[in-house]
Motif scaffolding. Structure first.
Motif, PDB file in Angstrom:
ATOM      1  N   ALA A   1       0.831  -1.202   0.000  1.00 33.82           N
ATOM      2  CA  ALA A   1       0.000   0.000   0.000  1.00 33.82           C
ATOM      3  C   ALA A   1       0.862   1.246   0.000  1.00 33.82           C
ATOM      4  N   ALA A   2       1.959   1.218   0.749  1.00 33.13           N
ATOM      5  CA  ALA A   2       2.854   2.373   0.813  1.00 33.13           C
ATOM      6  C   ALA A   2       3.533   2.637  -0.524  1.00 33.13           C
ATOM      7  N   ARG A   3       3.627   1.612  -1.376  1.00 33.61           N
ATOM      8  CA  ARG A   3       4.241   1.772  -2.694  1.00 33.61           C
ATOM      9  C   ARG A   3       3.215   2.035  -3.791  1.00 33.61           C
ATOM     10  N   GLY A   4       1.921   2.163  -3.426  1.00 34.56           N
ATOM     11  CA  GLY A   4       0.892   2.517  -4.396  1.00 34.56           C
ATOM     12  C   GLY A   4       0.262   1.366  -5.147  1.00 34.56           C
ATOM     13  N   TYR A   5       0.435   0.134  -4.678  1.00 35.41           N
ATOM     14  CA  TYR A   5      -0.108  -1.023  -5.391  1.00 35.41           C
ATOM     15  C   TYR A   5      -1.601  -1.267  -5.127  1.00 35.41           C
ATOM     16  N   GLU A   6      -2.168  -0.642  -4.122  1.00 33.63           N
ATOM     17  CA  GLU A   6      -3.581  -0.824  -3.761  1.00 33.63           C
ATOM     18  C   GLU A   6      -3.919  -2.308  -3.550  1.00 33.63           C
ATOM     19  N   PRO A   7      -3.290  -2.950  -2.570  1.00 39.17           N
ATOM     20  CA  PRO A   7      -3.509  -4.383  -2.351  1.00 39.17           C
ATOM     21  C   PRO A   7      -4.852  -4.679  -1.694  1.00 39.17           C
ATOM     22  N   HIS A   8      -5.374  -5.858  -1.971  1.00 41.60           N
ATOM     23  CA  HIS A   8      -6.573  -6.335  -1.280  1.00 41.60           C
ATOM     24  C   HIS A   8      -6.472  -7.847  -1.155  1.00 41.60           C
TER      25      HIS A   8
ATOM     26  N   ARG B   1      -3.919  -9.592  -3.981  1.00 42.80           N
ATOM     27  CA  ARG B   1      -3.919  -9.054  -5.336  1.00 42.80           C
ATOM     28  C   ARG B   1      -3.832  -7.532  -5.255  1.00 42.80           C
ATOM     29  N   MET B   2      -3.426  -6.914  -6.354  1.00 38.34           N
ATOM     30  CA  MET B   2      -3.203  -5.472  -6.359  1.00 38.34           C
ATOM     31  C   MET B   2      -3.965  -4.819  -7.506  1.00 38.34           C
ATOM     32  N   ARG B   3      -4.784  -3.840  -7.157  1.00 38.46           N
ATOM     33  CA  ARG B   3      -5.617  -3.204  -8.171  1.00 38.46           C
ATOM     34  C   ARG B   3      -4.842  -2.214  -9.031  1.00 38.46           C
ATOM     35  N   ASN B   4      -3.669  -1.809  -8.585  1.00 36.58           N
ATOM     36  CA  ASN B   4      -2.903  -0.832  -9.345  1.00 36.58           C
ATOM     37  C   ASN B   4      -1.502  -1.347  -9.632  1.00 36.58           C
ATOM     38  N   CYS B   5      -1.053  -1.137 -10.858  1.00 35.47           N
ATOM     39  CA  CYS B   5       0.339  -1.389 -11.222  1.00 35.47           C
ATOM     40  C   CYS B   5       1.010  -0.033 -11.406  1.00 35.47           C
ATOM     41  N   PRO B   6       1.981   0.316 -10.576  1.00 35.21           N
ATOM     42  CA  PRO B   6       2.651   1.612 -10.719  1.00 35.21           C
ATOM     43  C   PRO B   6       3.363   1.784 -12.058  1.00 35.21           C
TER      44      PRO B   6
ATOM     45  N   GLY C   1      -6.825  -5.881 -15.676  1.00 33.37           N
ATOM     46  CA  GLY C   1      -7.182  -4.757 -14.835  1.00 33.37           C
ATOM     47  C   GLY C   1      -6.452  -4.692 -13.510  1.00 33.37           C
ATOM     48  N   GLU C   2      -5.542  -5.649 -13.240  1.00 30.80           N
ATOM     49  CA  GLU C   2      -4.814  -5.652 -11.983  1.00 30.80           C
ATOM     50  C   GLU C   2      -3.329  -5.839 -12.242  1.00 30.80           C
ATOM     51  N   CYS C   3      -2.544  -5.679 -11.186  1.00 32.20           N
ATOM     52  CA  CYS C   3      -1.114  -5.932 -11.269  1.00 32.20           C
ATOM     53  C   CYS C   3      -0.875  -7.394 -11.626  1.00 32.20           C
TER      54      CYS C   3
END
Length: 226
Positions: A145-152, A168-173, A212-214
């Protein structure tokens, strides 16, 4: 200055809470749900959600939230999801994306995948510093989360037959570059996270791409799915 105008919309605290809630769900969110989550009235939530849509930060559509169709199913409700566009601000203007794409193109043509992954793993280890490898999925989620991956967290519910939990991570930086050079950049991303989370602890990162995810997921290292 359109990017600045779009990001400035998030200055309002209610608007920011609504945006963060919609983004965190990874699915369509209705006005009632968003209003309840933000602790505001539905009419105020609708106003701010439409402002976010107008700024290009959210996308809106409509569907029946009851799950029913036909007579008596009710009118379609307005729903919101994160917009696919990316926004960034740099003063003065910088173009790091073009540089990243050129470097990725050169690395791919020269067959430098292994060297790039080695460098990425070293960078991950440097970012972790003297800390021990992540002690569990909760700690890994905090790091991601601190690196911006938006984990869940996904799975791990429903008894003995349920799938093992996986992060899983909703965002790939690195999304924009990964779209053009997926094997190269996804491999780099995996190596970076291996260094960041550690490879000799109770969690491990592995490739498991999903639209749609990392492309990387994190799981208990005892969960051998290879």
């Amino acid at each position: 200055m359109e990017d600045i105008d779009a990001i400035a919309v998030l200055q309002d605290p209610v608007r920011r809470r609504l945006y963060e809630y919609v983004v965190a769900q990874g699915r369509e969110v209705g006005r009632n749900e968003a209003a309840e989550a933000a602790g505001v009235a539905r009419t105020l939530a609708a106003h701010h959600l439409d402002k976010l849509t107008g700024a290009g930060l959210l996308e809106s559509g409509s569907r029946r939230l009851t799950g029913r169709s036909g007579p008596g199913a009710g009118r379609p409700a307005k729903v919101y999801t994160r917009a696919r566009a990316e926004w960034s601000v740099s003063l003065p203007a910088r173009d790091y994306l073009t540089a990243a794409e050129l470097l990725a193109e050169a690395a791919e043509e020269a067959g430098l995948d292994a060297g790039l992954c080695a460098a990425a793993r070293r960078r991950g280890e440097a970012l972790r510093g003297p800390a021990e490898p992540c002690a569990g999925l909760d700690e890994a989620m905090a790091v991601l989360a601190a690196r911006g991956y938006e984990p869940h967290l996904e799975g791990g519910e429903g008894g003995s037959g349920a799938a093992a939990p996986v992060v899983r991570m909703r965002n790939c930086p690195f999304h924009a570059v990964a779209e053009r050079y997926p094997p190269l950049v996804c491999g780099m991303n995996l190596a970076l996270l291996e260094g960041l989370l550690g490879t000799d602890g109770p969690v491990r990162a592995r490739m498991d791409a999903r639209p749609g995810e990392c492309c990387v997921v994190v799981e208990d290292s005892k969960n051998n799915t290879d």
